[in-house]
Design a protein around this motif. Structure first.
Motif, PDB file in Angstrom:
ATOM      1  N   PHE A 161       0.799  -1.285  -0.074  1.00 50.03           N
ATOM      2  CA  PHE A 161      -0.018  -0.106  -0.143  1.00 50.03           C
ATOM      3  C   PHE A 161       0.882   1.158   0.000  1.00 50.03           C
ATOM      4  O   PHE A 161       0.493   2.135  -0.686  1.00 50.03           O
ATOM      5  N   GLU A 162       2.006   1.321   0.868  1.00 51.63           N
ATOM      6  CA  GLU A 162       2.901   2.341   1.049  1.00 51.63           C
ATOM      7  C   GLU A 162       3.513   2.685  -0.532  1.00 51.63           C
ATOM      8  O   GLU A 162       3.482   3.632  -0.935  1.00 51.63           O
ATOM      9  N   GLU A 163       4.061   1.684  -1.084  1.00 51.71           N
ATOM     10  CA  GLU A 163       4.515   1.778  -2.424  1.00 51.71           C
ATOM     11  C   GLU A 163       3.600   2.243  -3.305  1.00 51.71           C
ATOM     12  O   GLU A 163       3.884   2.883  -4.401  1.00 51.71           O
ATOM     13  N   GLN A 164       2.090   2.040  -3.274  1.00 54.32           N
ATOM     14  CA  GLN A 164       1.295   2.448  -4.322  1.00 54.32           C
ATOM     15  C   GLN A 164       0.896   4.040  -3.849  1.00 54.32           C
ATOM     16  O   GLN A 164      -0.014   4.518  -4.907  1.00 54.32           O
ATOM     17  N   CYS A 165       1.126   4.386  -3.074  1.00 56.63           N
ATOM     18  CA  CYS A 165       0.619   5.815  -2.652  1.00 56.63           C
ATOM     19  C   CYS A 165       1.660   6.871  -3.131  1.00 56.63           C
ATOM     20  O   CYS A 165       2.701   6.587  -3.203  1.00 56.63           O
ATOM     21  N   ASP A 166       1.281   7.788  -3.626  1.00 55.61           N
ATOM     22  CA  ASP A 166       1.832   9.093  -4.225  1.00 55.61           C
ATOM     23  C   ASP A 166       2.375   9.976  -3.134  1.00 55.61           C
ATOM     24  O   ASP A 166       2.923  10.980  -3.342  1.00 55.61           O
ATOM     25  N   PHE A 167       2.151   9.673  -1.885  1.00 58.69           N
ATOM     26  CA  PHE A 167       2.264  10.480  -0.847  1.00 58.69           C
ATOM     27  C   PHE A 167       2.947   9.448   0.352  1.00 58.69           C
ATOM     28  O   PHE A 167       2.642   8.361   0.426  1.00 58.69           O
ATOM     29  N   PRO A 168       3.567  10.134   1.335  1.00 59.00           N
ATOM     30  CA  PRO A 168       4.397   9.392   2.186  1.00 59.00           C
ATOM     31  C   PRO A 168       3.386   8.744   3.357  1.00 59.00           C
ATOM     32  O   PRO A 168       2.564   9.690   3.733  1.00 59.00           O
ATOM     33  N   LEU A 169       3.784   7.647   3.928  1.00 62.86           N
ATOM     34  CA  LEU A 169       2.979   7.189   5.032  1.00 62.86           C
ATOM     35  C   LEU A 169       3.990   7.554   6.274  1.00 62.86           C
ATOM     36  O   LEU A 169       5.103   6.943   6.158  1.00 62.86           O
ATOM     37  N   LEU A 170       3.583   8.363   7.339  1.00 67.14           N
ATOM     38  CA  LEU A 170       4.351   8.852   8.096  1.00 67.14           C
ATOM     39  C   LEU A 170       4.391   7.908   9.606  1.00 67.14           C
ATOM     40  O   LEU A 170       3.219   7.648   9.914  1.00 67.14           O
ATOM     41  N   GLY A 171       5.401   7.636  10.420  1.00 64.08           N
ATOM     42  CA  GLY A 171       5.251   7.290  11.562  1.00 64.08           C
ATOM     43  C   GLY A 171       6.645   7.417  12.467  1.00 64.08           C
ATOM     44  O   GLY A 171       7.423   6.356  12.384  1.00 64.08           O
ATOM     45  N   ALA A 172       6.727   8.472  12.896  1.00 58.99           N
ATOM     46  CA  ALA A 172       7.898   8.693  13.740  1.00 58.99           C
ATOM     47  C   ALA A 172       8.155   7.674  14.941  1.00 58.99           C
ATOM     48  O   ALA A 172       9.481   7.586  15.443  1.00 58.99           O
ATOM     49  N   ASN A 173       7.184   7.193  15.433  1.00 56.74           N
ATOM     50  CA  ASN A 173       7.346   6.153  16.472  1.00 56.74           C
ATOM     51  C   ASN A 173       6.972   4.638  15.928  1.00 56.74           C
ATOM     52  O   ASN A 173       6.798   3.833  16.972  1.00 56.74           O
ATOM     53  N   ALA A 174       7.156   4.255  14.594  1.00 53.49           N
ATOM     54  CA  ALA A 174       7.189   3.172  14.329  1.00 53.49           C
ATOM     55  C   ALA A 174       8.754   2.690  13.917  1.00 53.49           C
ATOM     56  O   ALA A 174       8.961   3.268  12.918  1.00 53.49           O
ATOM     57  N   LEU A 175       9.269   2.015  14.879  1.00 53.02           N
ATOM     58  CA  LEU A 175      10.687   1.873  14.479  1.00 53.02           C
ATOM     59  C   LEU A 175      11.103   0.515  14.366  1.00 53.02           C
ATOM     60  O   LEU A 175      10.312  -0.611  14.357  1.00 53.02           O
ATOM     61  N   ALA A 177      12.586  -3.050  14.858  1.00 52.54           N
ATOM     62  CA  ALA A 177      12.760  -3.575  16.203  1.00 52.54           C
ATOM     63  C   ALA A 177      14.318  -3.882  16.363  1.00 52.54           C
ATOM     64  O   ALA A 177      14.801  -3.933  17.581  1.00 52.54           O
ATOM     65  N   LYS A 178      15.081  -4.095  15.463  1.00 50.80           N
ATOM     66  CA  LYS A 178      16.479  -4.275  15.445  1.00 50.80           C
ATOM     67  C   LYS A 178      17.396  -3.288  15.561  1.00 50.80           C
ATOM     68  O   LYS A 178      18.309  -3.332  16.362  1.00 50.80           O
ATOM     69  N   THR A 179      17.161  -2.325  14.552  1.00 50.05           N
ATOM     70  CA  THR A 179      17.977  -1.124  14.483  1.00 50.05           C
ATOM     71  C   THR A 179      17.631   0.091  15.237  1.00 50.05           C
ATOM     72  O   THR A 179      18.116   1.006  15.552  1.00 50.05           O
ATOM     73  N   LEU A 180      16.214  -0.050  15.751  1.00 50.85           N
ATOM     74  CA  LEU A 180      15.482   1.086  16.408  1.00 50.85           C
ATOM     75  C   LEU A 180      15.411   2.331  15.617  1.00 50.85           C
ATOM     76  O   LEU A 180      15.456   3.608  15.985  1.00 50.85           O
ATOM     77  N   LYS A 181      15.701   2.230  14.130  1.00 48.83           N
ATOM     78  CA  LYS A 181      15.693   3.294  13.461  1.00 48.83           C
ATOM     79  C   LYS A 181      14.148   3.378  12.833  1.00 48.83           C
ATOM     80  O   LYS A 181      13.846   2.389  12.607  1.00 48.83           O
ATOM     81  N   PRO A 182      13.919   4.551  12.128  1.00 44.81           N
ATOM     82  CA  PRO A 182      12.243   4.574  11.908  1.00 44.81           C
ATOM     83  C   PRO A 182      12.367   3.579  10.728  1.00 44.81           C
ATOM     84  O   PRO A 182      12.898   3.571   9.763  1.00 44.81           O
ATOM     85  N   ALA A 183      11.089   2.991  10.691  1.00 37.44           N
ATOM     86  CA  ALA A 183      10.766   1.887   9.568  1.00 37.44           C
ATOM     87  C   ALA A 183       9.894   2.459   8.551  1.00 37.44           C
ATOM     88  O   ALA A 183       9.576   2.083   7.534  1.00 37.44           O
ATOM     89  N   THR A 225       8.988  -1.943  16.693  1.00 34.14           N
ATOM     90  CA  THR A 225       8.371  -1.430  17.979  1.00 34.14           C
ATOM     91  C   THR A 225       8.010  -0.172  18.156  1.00 34.14           C
ATOM     92  O   THR A 225       8.209   0.743  17.088  1.00 34.14           O
ATOM     93  N   PHE A 226       7.377   0.311  19.014  1.00 41.49           N
ATOM     94  CA  PHE A 226       6.054   1.529  18.866  1.00 41.49           C
ATOM     95  C   PHE A 226       6.322   2.064  19.924  1.00 41.49           C
ATOM     96  O   PHE A 226       5.474   2.214  21.099  1.00 41.49           O
ATOM     97  N   PRO A 227       7.361   3.092  20.204  1.00 40.84           N
ATOM     98  CA  PRO A 227       7.676   3.995  21.639  1.00 40.84           C
ATOM     99  C   PRO A 227       6.403   4.851  21.796  1.00 40.84           C
ATOM    100  O   PRO A 227       5.581   5.095  20.884  1.00 40.84           O
ATOM    101  N   GLY A 228       6.563   5.746  22.820  1.00 39.60           N
ATOM    102  CA  GLY A 228       5.392   6.861  23.046  1.00 39.60           C
ATOM    103  C   GLY A 228       5.478   7.927  22.103  1.00 39.60           C
ATOM    104  O   GLY A 228       6.472   8.351  21.618  1.00 39.60           O
TER     105      GLY A 228
END
Length: 600
Positions: A161-175, A177-183, A225-228
């Protein structure tokens, strides 16, 4: 799990096209500065439009009733209606002076969205483009936050779905789990060209719900992982300001109440939007989602700055469109926010946009045909209308299917001899099974959520606690007081889906008693329930993960789980049986009483 850095770094609004600078002349610079002083500070106004909790609604259509959507307030739903409102706002404000964002829960909720996740999945080789992606692309969304229901069908469907969208899907607290970098991209930056001064840079920070870790544990455990929300907002807002953002907007799939439906299962608040506004300086406005409530404008004072942060939550399913109207002033070489106001527009005031309905006409027809397939017959009509206050056959049907499924799953295991109970709620007061032919939409209408099933081990004492907690749902009503069924339920604003009836036990609920002391006569098989006895409870994954904050179940031993949606299990059960006969499963096992006297 890496996000697209080009989207993350370079995303700009469609509104970023060049505009001729107003008032450009050959006046010498010194004279121009004198003129500017005489005119006072220059200003610029723009509008950010917002939707949330669209839940797969494109058309003003109810696939469960097979007719145009309607409710008591005569609301309308769907992106086709939203598109018309958006066009009107753009015509009034100027396309270049607007942005359009969403606060999540996009790809789950209707049979339209289900069909393209499960029946004709977008993940298939040469699969279709998701109807929500098609519609949102056509309307021209600039960014959307992730909702918790985005994860219901698994990460591969979400990524497609993300690939099919012409706009970004945002989630600053969707990381990751291994790298703890934004997914996913944490934010997007948008430039609005103004007739004076430099471009206005608008940052949109996306935040999603930490409850995903519980509610979709099977899909995300070990992967994300999903921090606060407050924690991640505090990290990113200063960064966005340092990058030159003149305006910071948060799109948060999180309600404003400061509460959690899963209690202390996670150290994060589920409905944290107001807390973010209060605790994190530098935010101008928050588009609120998740709670399915309508908040035209809600102001929260930030503790550090003393400034108001404006919050707004448009009603779910495309029933409302939020407008944040910003007024900025240009002084001392920078833009500053002078004023923010918010309101909502009602989508029932406009017609559906023909370009959207034409675009997805084929998809709509396919889904209507799918849900109207006949899968069996019923010996009699059943309705959920009285389900919140009476033990009705249609809820027993859900529970019977769940209990049978769990019994079959546990056959041959060490738990096979234990009695199997089942919990279910009245998810919809308009669900119905007709006498005669039964279609997919009839069966699916009993269970409008994509919940899956689990089996948990509980004791008699724990089940008593569970039922007491559930019975908080009823308004305390003294013996002799008039009884209005419409006013007996939803005490403390508890929604229908957080009142559970437990199938397989018999009990009374004394609504004259205070909450916590209402269950009496609790029995199984004609005998009082032994507090130490063990039972198997067939339970949905939302409840098992802590949804509704019911006691004991989240900590109880899991004996079995299933990845198939419960409504699919019901559909397959009806197909296999061929005939639904309430005489084989329905009985009145719980009732409302007052001082031992039945209410009905």
């Amino acid at each position: 799990m890496a996000f697209d850095r080009r989207t993350f770094i370079g995303t700009t609004a469609a509104t970023g096209a060049a505009v001729a600078l107003a008032g450009a002349t050959s006046t010498p610079a010194a004279a121009a500065q004198q003129d500017a002083k005489k005119q006072g500070p220059r200003s610029y106004a723009f509008t950010v439009m917002g939707t949330t909790d669209l839940h797969g609604n494109v058309f003003n259509w109810d696939y469960f009733t097979d007719k145009e959507f309607d409710d008591k307030a005569h609301n309308d739903v769907g992106l086709a209606k939203i598109s018309t409102l958006v066009d009107q706002v753009r015509a009034e404000k100027g396309r270049r002076n607007t942005l359009l964002i969403d606060a999540g829960d996009t790809i789950q909720g209707t049979q339209l969205s289900y069909y393209y996740a499960k029946v004709d999945p977008i993940t298939a080789r040469r699969g279709p483009v998701h109807p929500m992606a098609q519609a949102m692309n056509a309307i021209g969304y600039d960014a959307a936050a992730l909702g918790n229901h985005e994860f219901n069908y698994g990460i591969p469907v979400l990524r497609k779905f993300e690939e099919q969208c012409d706009f970004p899907l945002l989630g600053a607290n969707a990381l990751d789990a291994k790298t703890l970098k934004p997914a996913f991209a944490p934010y997007s930056m948008h430039k609005l060209r103004t007739p004076c001064g430099r471009d206005v840079k608008v940052a949109v920070l996306g935040l999603t719900n930490p409850g995903i870790a519980l509610w979709d544990k099977a899909n995300v455990q070990g992967k994300m992982t999903f921090p606060g929300l407050e924690e991640q907002a505090a990290k990113y807002v200063p960064r966005l300001r340092s990058m030159g953002a003149d305006v910071v907007i948060v799109s948060a799939h999180s309600g404003s109440s400061g509460t959690s439906s899963y209690g202390d299962q996670l150290p994060y608040i589920e409905n944290a939007a107001a807390l973010v506004a209060e605790q994190v300086p530098g935010i101008d406005a928050i588009l609120v989602g998740h709670a399915h409530t309508e908040i035209p404008e809600y102001r929260v004072k930030n503790k550090a700055t003393g400034k108001d942060v404006v919050l707004s939550e448009p009603l779910k399913w495309g029933q409302r469109l939020t407008l944040f109207d910003f007024e900025l002033t240009w002084e001392k070489g920078r833009w500053s926010v002078a004023k923010v106001a918010a309101k909502v527009l009602n989508s029932n005031t406009v017609a559906e946009d023909a370009k959207i309905t034409r675009l997805l006409a084929d998809e709509h027809r396919k889904v209507v045909a799918y849900v109207n397939q006949v899968i069996g017959t019923s010996t009699q009509a059943m309705s959920s209308a009285e389900g919140p206050v009476k033990d009705v056959a249609i809820i027993d049907l859900i529970n019977h299917v769940q209990a049978e499924t769990v019994k079959a799953a546990l056959a041959g295991t060490e738990w096979a001899s234990l009695p199997v109970l089942s919990q279910a709620s009245c998810f919809s007061r308009t669900a119905a099974i007709p006498a005669g032919q039964v279609t997919i939409r009839d069966a699916a209408g009993l269970y409008p959520f994509e919940n899956t099933m689990e089996a948990r081990l509980l004791t008699g004492a724990q089940l008593k606690d569970y039922l007491e907690y559930s019975a908080r749902y009823f308004v305390r009503t003294a013996p002799g007081d008039a009884v209005d069924p419409a006013k007996l339920t939803n005490a403390e604003a508890i929604p229908d889906y957080n009142y559970d009836a437990v199938y397989g036990l018999s009990y009374d609920i004394d609504i004259a008693q205070p909450a916590g002391s209402r269950i009496s006569g609790l029995s199984f098989g004609g005998k009082a329930v032994d507090p130490a006895a063990q039972f198997v409870l067939a339970v949905n994954n939302y409840r098992a993960s802590g949804g509704g904050n019911f006691p004991h179940v989240p900590q109880a031993k899991q004996l079995w789980s299933n990845s198939d949606e419960i409504r699919n299990t019901i559909i397959q059960w009806v197909k296999a049986k061929g005939t639904i006969d309430p005489a084989q499963f329905a009985s009145v096992d719980w009732r409302l009483t007052r001082a031992g006297v039945p209410v009905f």
